[in-house]
Design a protein around this motif. Structure first.
Motif, PDB file in Angstrom:
ATOM      1  N   UNK A  31      76.155  52.727  16.256  1.00  0.00           N
ATOM      2  CA  UNK A  31      77.556  52.472  16.537  1.00  0.00           C
ATOM      3  C   UNK A  31      78.336  52.149  15.273  1.00  0.00           C
ATOM      4  N   UNK A  32      79.668  52.181  15.405  1.00  0.00           N
ATOM      5  CA  UNK A  32      80.528  51.885  14.270  1.00  0.00           C
ATOM      6  C   UNK A  32      80.286  50.456  13.787  1.00  0.00           C
ATOM      7  N   UNK A  33      80.016  50.327  12.501  1.00  0.00           N
ATOM      8  CA  UNK A  33      79.693  49.028  11.906  1.00  0.00           C
ATOM      9  C   UNK A  33      78.533  48.349  12.640  1.00  0.00           C
ATOM     10  N   UNK A  34      77.577  49.174  13.118  1.00  0.00           N
ATOM     11  CA  UNK A  34      76.389  48.675  13.844  1.00  0.00           C
ATOM     12  C   UNK A  34      76.767  47.848  15.077  1.00  0.00           C
ATOM     13  N   UNK A  35      77.880  48.220  15.726  1.00  0.00           N
ATOM     14  CA  UNK A  35      78.367  47.430  16.862  1.00  0.00           C
ATOM     15  C   UNK A  35      77.399  47.448  18.042  1.00  0.00           C
ATOM     16  N   UNK A  36      76.713  48.585  18.253  1.00  0.00           N
ATOM     17  CA  UNK A  36      75.762  48.649  19.359  1.00  0.00           C
ATOM     18  C   UNK A  36      74.568  47.733  19.115  1.00  0.00           C
ATOM     19  N   UNK A  37      74.121  47.689  17.862  1.00  0.00           N
ATOM     20  CA  UNK A  37      73.010  46.798  17.524  1.00  0.00           C
ATOM     21  C   UNK A  37      73.431  45.340  17.681  1.00  0.00           C
ATOM     22  N   UNK A  38      74.658  45.039  17.254  1.00  0.00           N
ATOM     23  CA  UNK A  38      75.162  43.666  17.369  1.00  0.00           C
ATOM     24  C   UNK A  38      75.214  43.231  18.828  1.00  0.00           C
ATOM     25  N   UNK A  39      75.606  44.162  19.718  1.00  0.00           N
ATOM     26  CA  UNK A  39      75.673  43.828  21.142  1.00  0.00           C
ATOM     27  C   UNK A  39      74.286  43.513  21.682  1.00  0.00           C
ATOM     28  N   UNK A  40      73.276  44.308  21.279  1.00  0.00           N
ATOM     29  CA  UNK A  40      71.911  44.053  21.717  1.00  0.00           C
ATOM     30  C   UNK A  40      71.409  42.713  21.190  1.00  0.00           C
ATOM     31  N   UNK A  41      71.726  42.421  19.934  1.00  0.00           N
ATOM     32  CA  UNK A  41      71.314  41.138  19.355  1.00  0.00           C
ATOM     33  C   UNK A  41      71.914  39.974  20.140  1.00  0.00           C
ATOM     34  N   UNK A  42      73.182  40.098  20.474  1.00  0.00           N
ATOM     35  CA  UNK A  42      73.872  39.020  21.178  1.00  0.00           C
ATOM     36  C   UNK A  42      73.342  38.843  22.596  1.00  0.00           C
ATOM     37  N   UNK A  43      73.127  39.957  23.295  1.00  0.00           N
ATOM     38  CA  UNK A  43      72.704  39.894  24.693  1.00  0.00           C
ATOM     39  C   UNK A  43      71.239  39.484  24.843  1.00  0.00           C
ATOM     40  N   UNK A  44      70.395  39.923  23.913  1.00  0.00           N
ATOM     41  CA  UNK A  44      68.955  39.708  24.066  1.00  0.00           C
ATOM     42  C   UNK A  44      68.410  38.598  23.170  1.00  0.00           C
ATOM     43  N   UNK A  71      67.167  51.130  23.389  1.00  0.00           N
ATOM     44  CA  UNK A  71      67.404  52.011  22.234  1.00  0.00           C
ATOM     45  C   UNK A  71      66.797  53.391  22.477  1.00  0.00           C
ATOM     46  N   UNK A  72      65.596  53.441  23.042  1.00  0.00           N
ATOM     47  CA  UNK A  72      64.979  54.734  23.330  1.00  0.00           C
ATOM     48  C   UNK A  72      65.794  55.513  24.363  1.00  0.00           C
ATOM     49  N   UNK A  73      66.306  54.813  25.377  1.00  0.00           N
ATOM     50  CA  UNK A  73      67.116  55.478  26.404  1.00  0.00           C
ATOM     51  C   UNK A  73      68.406  56.034  25.801  1.00  0.00           C
ATOM     52  N   UNK A  74      69.046  55.256  24.932  1.00  0.00           N
ATOM     53  CA  UNK A  74      70.291  55.704  24.306  1.00  0.00           C
ATOM     54  C   UNK A  74      70.034  56.865  23.337  1.00  0.00           C
ATOM     55  N   UNK A  75      68.925  56.811  22.630  1.00  0.00           N
ATOM     56  CA  UNK A  75      68.590  57.899  21.696  1.00  0.00           C
ATOM     57  C   UNK A  75      68.307  59.188  22.473  1.00  0.00           C
ATOM     58  N   UNK A  88      78.011  52.402  27.861  1.00  0.00           N
ATOM     59  CA  UNK A  88      76.661  52.929  28.029  1.00  0.00           C
ATOM     60  C   UNK A  88      75.611  51.915  27.578  1.00  0.00           C
ATOM     61  N   UNK A  89      75.937  51.160  26.529  1.00  0.00           N
ATOM     62  CA  UNK A  89      75.025  50.112  26.069  1.00  0.00           C
ATOM     63  C   UNK A  89      74.898  49.044  27.149  1.00  0.00           C
ATOM     64  N   UNK A  90      76.031  48.649  27.722  1.00  0.00           N
ATOM     65  CA  UNK A  90      76.015  47.661  28.803  1.00  0.00           C
ATOM     66  C   UNK A  90      75.198  48.168  29.990  1.00  0.00           C
ATOM     67  N   UNK A  91      75.386  49.438  30.328  1.00  0.00           N
ATOM     68  CA  UNK A  91      74.673  50.004  31.472  1.00  0.00           C
ATOM     69  C   UNK A  91      73.165  49.963  31.255  1.00  0.00           C
ATOM     70  N   UNK A  92      72.715  50.387  30.070  1.00  0.00           N
ATOM     71  CA  UNK A  92      71.277  50.396  29.809  1.00  0.00           C
ATOM     72  C   UNK A  92      70.708  48.985  29.757  1.00  0.00           C
ATOM     73  N   UNK A  99      67.304  55.495  31.384  1.00  0.00           N
ATOM     74  CA  UNK A  99      67.598  56.899  31.071  1.00  0.00           C
ATOM     75  C   UNK A  99      66.342  57.749  31.061  1.00  0.00           C
ATOM     76  N   UNK A 100      65.207  57.125  30.710  1.00  0.00           N
ATOM     77  CA  UNK A 100      63.987  57.911  30.599  1.00  0.00           C
ATOM     78  C   UNK A 100      63.361  58.194  31.946  1.00  0.00           C
ATOM     79  N   UNK A 101      63.659  57.391  32.941  1.00  0.00           N
ATOM     80  CA  UNK A 101      63.175  57.438  34.304  1.00  0.00           C
ATOM     81  C   UNK A 101      61.962  58.288  34.601  1.00  0.00           C
ATOM     82  N   UNK A 102      61.106  57.808  35.460  1.00  0.00           N
ATOM     83  CA  UNK A 102      59.929  58.554  35.879  1.00  0.00           C
ATOM     84  C   UNK A 102      60.333  59.653  36.857  1.00  0.00           C
TER      85      UNK A 102
END
Length: 346
Positions: A31-44, A71-75, A88-92, A99-102
């Motif tokens: 994400x822009x300025x690693x915003x997606x990573x920052x969201x994961x850090x904050x939430x988890x 991260x794997x699902x988003x990739x 999409x980050x919030x959803x995952x 996203x990878x679903x069986x």
């Protein structure tokens, strides 16, 4: 798909290293300025370090596992040529990297989506459920002729129902879309609003117009409304009609009386789908008037081909504060009920 290496770790801290082969996709993933990573850090509650085409996840073992799945699902999503937005980050995060679903089992409702993500295709956008409850709801909308979506505001009940209706209309599975609401006054008098009856009623219908405009180009929506292939009308206007080959949504159903609900449900015609949405905590009916939604729940729970899906504050997909507000009101209501029960026993 990322590969992971698990180096030695302490009893408290886990470190998982993920490798992503495509650097360009990795940029989008972060994400822009690693915003997606920052969201994961904050939430988890973990730390994510970027090293070339590797991401190091440092923190509690469960948190690292959750971040890895997301991260794997988003990739995987990016590899399929689909963009990533903050939602999409919030959803995952909510759905645990689904996203990878069986692959689906035979006869499972997911079979219609062939094991991939649940997606609703409309003219303007691709709509995806953001929580497990939303996912189950969408599957039931496609599967059943009559579905109920019950829960607090902001959980996507009406939005997803309209999206499914537009999708089925585009695919030729229904000939019309009919969207309705009870025109119940919530502290303001219809008679004091300017204009004729349409002008007075349209403000109550505006959320339905807003949802349609998200899924169809404005000119197409206007043309379909003019041709009566899309109708947006108060619940009272449904009396005496038989709604065949239509996708019908009754929104704010908690404000329908018992007789209105019976009238509406018996409009269901051949080849039609009907969706009833409502929030039991926001009844605007006069004191002493029974909500038709509660009666329908009580009477129809065990009838085949009628589905009931329930949402909580965990399924709110608006601003995060909305979920906190709903929880606060729910706690206050529970305290009031407890106090009422205590006083009754004294």
């Amino acid at each position: 798909m990322a590969t992971s290496v698990l180096p030695p770790r302490s009893s408290d801290i886990s470190e998982t290293t993920l490798e992503f082969p495509d650097n360009f996709l990795l940029i989008d993933l972060c994400g822009e300025h690693d915003s997606n990573l920052a969201k994961l850090e904050d939430k988890l509650g973990l730390q994510i370090l970027r090293r070339g085409n590797h991401l190091a996840l440092i923190g509690d073992e469960d948190a690292c596992a959750a971040a890895r799945d997301v991260l794997n699902a988003l990739y995987t999503r990016l590899e399929a040529g689909r963009a990533i937005e903050a939602s999409d980050v919030d959803r995952e995060l909510r759905m645990g990297g689904s996203e990878q679903g069986a692959a689906p089992e035979a006869g499972d409702q997911m079979e219609m989506f062939k094991g991939g993500p649940v997606e609703i295709k409309t003219r303007r956008k691709l709509v995806e459920p953001r929580t497990d409850a939303q996912k189950a709801y969408v599957l039931n909308l496609f599967e059943n002729e009559l579905s109920f979506g019950i829960g607090p505001a902001g959980t996507g009940k009406t939005y997803l129902a309209v999206a499914v209706g537009v999708s089925m209309f585009i695919a030729g599975k229904v000939d019309r879309i009919i969207l309705s609401r009870p025109a119940v006054e919530a502290g303001e008098k219809l008679g004091y609003l300017p204009g004729d009856m349409k002008d007075k009623v349209d403000p109550y219908m505006q959320p339905l117009y807003d949802a349609l405009n998200d899924f169809l180009p404005g000119k197409q929506t206007a043309k379909l409304i003019e041709e009566k292939r899309i109708e947006i009308a108060p619940l009272a206007f449904m009396r005496g009609r038989t709604l065949a080959n239509a996708f019908v949504v009754l929104d704010e159903a908690q404000n329908a009386t018992t007789m209105q609900m019976k009238m509406f449900l018996t409009r269901l015609g051949e080849g039609s789908r009907m969706v009833i949405t409502g929030d039991r905590s926001q009844v605007d009916l006069p004191r002493g008037v029974q909500s038709g939604l509660r009666d329908a729940e009580r009477l129809l729970q065990n009838i085949p081909k009628i589905s009931f899906n329930y949402f909580t504050s965990k399924d709110v997909v608006r601003h995060p504060l909305v979920a906190a507000i709903i929880d606060a009101y729910d706690r206050d209501s529970e305290r009031a009920e407890a106090a009422k029960g205590q006083s009754g026993r004294e």
